[in-house]
Design an enzyme around this catalytic site. Structure first.
Site, PDB file in Angstrom:
ATOM      1  CB  CYS A   1      -0.947  -0.023   1.197  1.00 15.08           C
ATOM      2  SG  CYS A   1      -0.104  -0.179   2.785  1.00 15.08           S
ATOM      3  CG  MET A   2      -0.610   4.991  -0.162  1.00 13.84           C
ATOM      4  SD  MET A   2      -1.641   6.420   0.226  1.00 13.84           S
ATOM      5  CE  MET A   2      -0.488   7.745  -0.089  1.00 13.84           C
TER       6      MET A   2
END
Length: 492
Positions: free
Chosen positions: A34-35
């Site tokens: 993800c981020m």
């Protein structure tokens, strides 16, 4: 070019270490990111070595959630993910949304509530550290090279003015910046939260406050408060706004939601923020400060104890914007008698304690974190900029806050016992604050300097002895509360 190659080599080494400690590429069914996190689907979760992975450089924490094994990296997750895929000859997968983890509800206790509040505060403030460091360096340059110290630049010099407004900007616009970071903590609209922060420091509102004339928000009397450089009002406002925005998003039909939801949210928040939540810190601070000032009126041992309490609580009051009553009392004492033997003593000791806390924390930190703590020490003792130390050490690691309070208490206690008197209202928090004791006899100057030294040394020793939260605990909590904030800076 060498730097790029070194960075790639480092990521490769990190990737190999991570793969090795999750059971090797053979144990990886799939991996995505993800981020801020590497998200592994492992064939056998039991073989993964949490503690070893947590101890790796650049790893912020490990989370087992939703059947995934998640390694929190932060803003360099893209590069580390590519290195992991390459090192393990794995299949690349598309990134996923950041907040997909379903966390089990914990039983609510006073401890859990307190930890949640501290985590939300830390999560909102930690992403500000790079800005605070840069701003504090400019403020330090203005203080050192300006007319108050080396006098390389006059007050009318363009360079001095440049250093001053750049340094001030980093702190003045707190409500807007913290509006963004706290919105991520409370899962509400980031831009709307920044707009709310901008409203709190709009020049027109500040002019109204400065004019001192009554003002009403939809018929409700507004407290005349300047919210520039404040933390608590915007954080409280964004927290409440998160519920109001969700209410409107839920009950307004989709065709009208885009227009009505943000408009109605801000409409509801205006009286709440300007008439209730914003002034709340001032109301609480007014009671606390008046209680402390009552010690001074009692005289004797109580006045001495009051100075020590001011030394212990001053920075907390400043952080929350509750110190305005103390400033008013300090100003009044100087205006009426030309000196202050109460508030100033504790405030100066508290300022010295911040620098001592940063130094003490540096003894317990390593690598980049230690360098930052030493930098905060210099920024505080030379430049008079305490915010980086407060947010980057005291709030981030928690225990140093106690060490700082102990130092401020002891420094204030010594100043009270020695009957020190401040003769100059010095508007700085660096070592020059000790010049407030100039104006009396030599014993007053010596004891004033000793009180500052006591605050600095005791805070350093107390912080070093108390230590910081364990490395894995601090990193894991920061990962859980701040990973999205940090990554957004990199991906903006």
């Amino acid at each position: 070019m060498e730097d790029k190659l070194m960075a790639k080599k480092d990521y490769s080494q990190l990737a190999n270490s991570i793969l090795e400690n999750v059971g090797g590429s053979a144990n990886v069914a799939s991996v995505t990111h993800c981020m801020t996190r590497l998200r592994f689907n492992l064939k056998d979760m039991s073989v993964a070595k949490d503690d070893t992975i947590k101890g790796l450089s650049s790893v912020l924490g490990v989370v087992r959630s939703g059947g995934q094994y998640q390694v929190v990296i932060g803003q360099t997750v893209n590069e580390v993910y590519d290195a992991v895929v390459s090192a393990g000859n794995l299949t690349t997968a598309a990134p996923v949304n950041e907040n997909l983890d379903d966390k089990p509800k914990e039983k609510m206790t006073w401890k859990s509530v307190g930890n949640t509040i501290l985590n939300k505060v830390a999560g909102s403030l930690t992403p500000l550290i790079p800005m605070l460091v840069a701003a504090s360096m400019f403020k330090m340059l203005a203080a050192v090279t300006g007319p108050s110290m080396l006098n390389w630049f006059s007050a009318n010099s363009d360079t001095y003015k440049l250093f001053t407004f750049v340094g001030d900007a980093g702190f003045y616009f707190f409500p807007i910046i913290i509006g963004y970071t706290s919105a991520k903590q409370f899962n509400t609209n980031r831009i709307l939260a920044m707009f709310l922060g901008a409203i709190l420091i709009d020049p027109n509102l500040i002019n109204i406050v400065t004019a001192g004339k009554a003002f009403h928000v939809f018929g409700i009397n507004m407290s005349l408060v300047n919210y520039s450089s404040t933390l608590v009002p915007i954080m409280l406002s964004v927290w409440v706004m998160s519920y109001i925005e969700r209410f409107f998003n839920k009950h307004i039909v989709a065709s009208l939601r885009t227009i009505l939801s943000p408009t109605l949210t801000i409409t509801v928040m205006l009286p709440l923020a300007l008439c209730v939540l914003g002034p709340l810190g001032g109301f609480i601070g007014d009671g606390i400060c008046k209680g402390i000032l009552a010690f001074g009126n009692m005289g004797g041992i109580w006045a001495i104890l009051g100075v020590a309490i001011i030394g212990a609580l001053w920075e907390f009051l400043v952080l929350t914007g509750m110190h305005l009553v103390m400033i008013s009392a300090m100003t009044l004492l100087f205006a009426q008698g030309g000196h202050d033997n109460f508030v100033t003593l504790g405030a100066v000791a508290a300022s010295m304690a911040v620098a001592g806390m940063c130094l003490g924390a540096s003894f317990r930190l390593k690598g980049e974190e230690r360098s930052l703590a030493l930098g905060y020490t210099v920024a505080s003792i030379i430049g008079g900029v305490t915010e980086p130390g407060l947010y980057g050490v005291a709030i981030r690691y928690r225990r140093p806050f106690v060490g700082m309070m102990i130092g401020g208490f002891c420094g204030g206690l010594y100043a009270g016992i020695a009957h020190c008197v401040g003769y100059v209202m010095v508007p700085v928090a660096n070592f020059l604050a000790l010049s407030t004791y100039i104006g009396g006899n030599s014993a007053n100057i010596i004891n004033g300097i000793i009180s500052g030294a006591v605050a600095f040394i005791v805070a350093a020793i107390a912080t070093a002895l108390l230590g910081i939260e364990s490395k894995s605990k601090v990193k894991t909590e920061e990962a859980e509360t701040t990973h999205a904030d940090v990554s957004d800076v990199a991906h903006a």
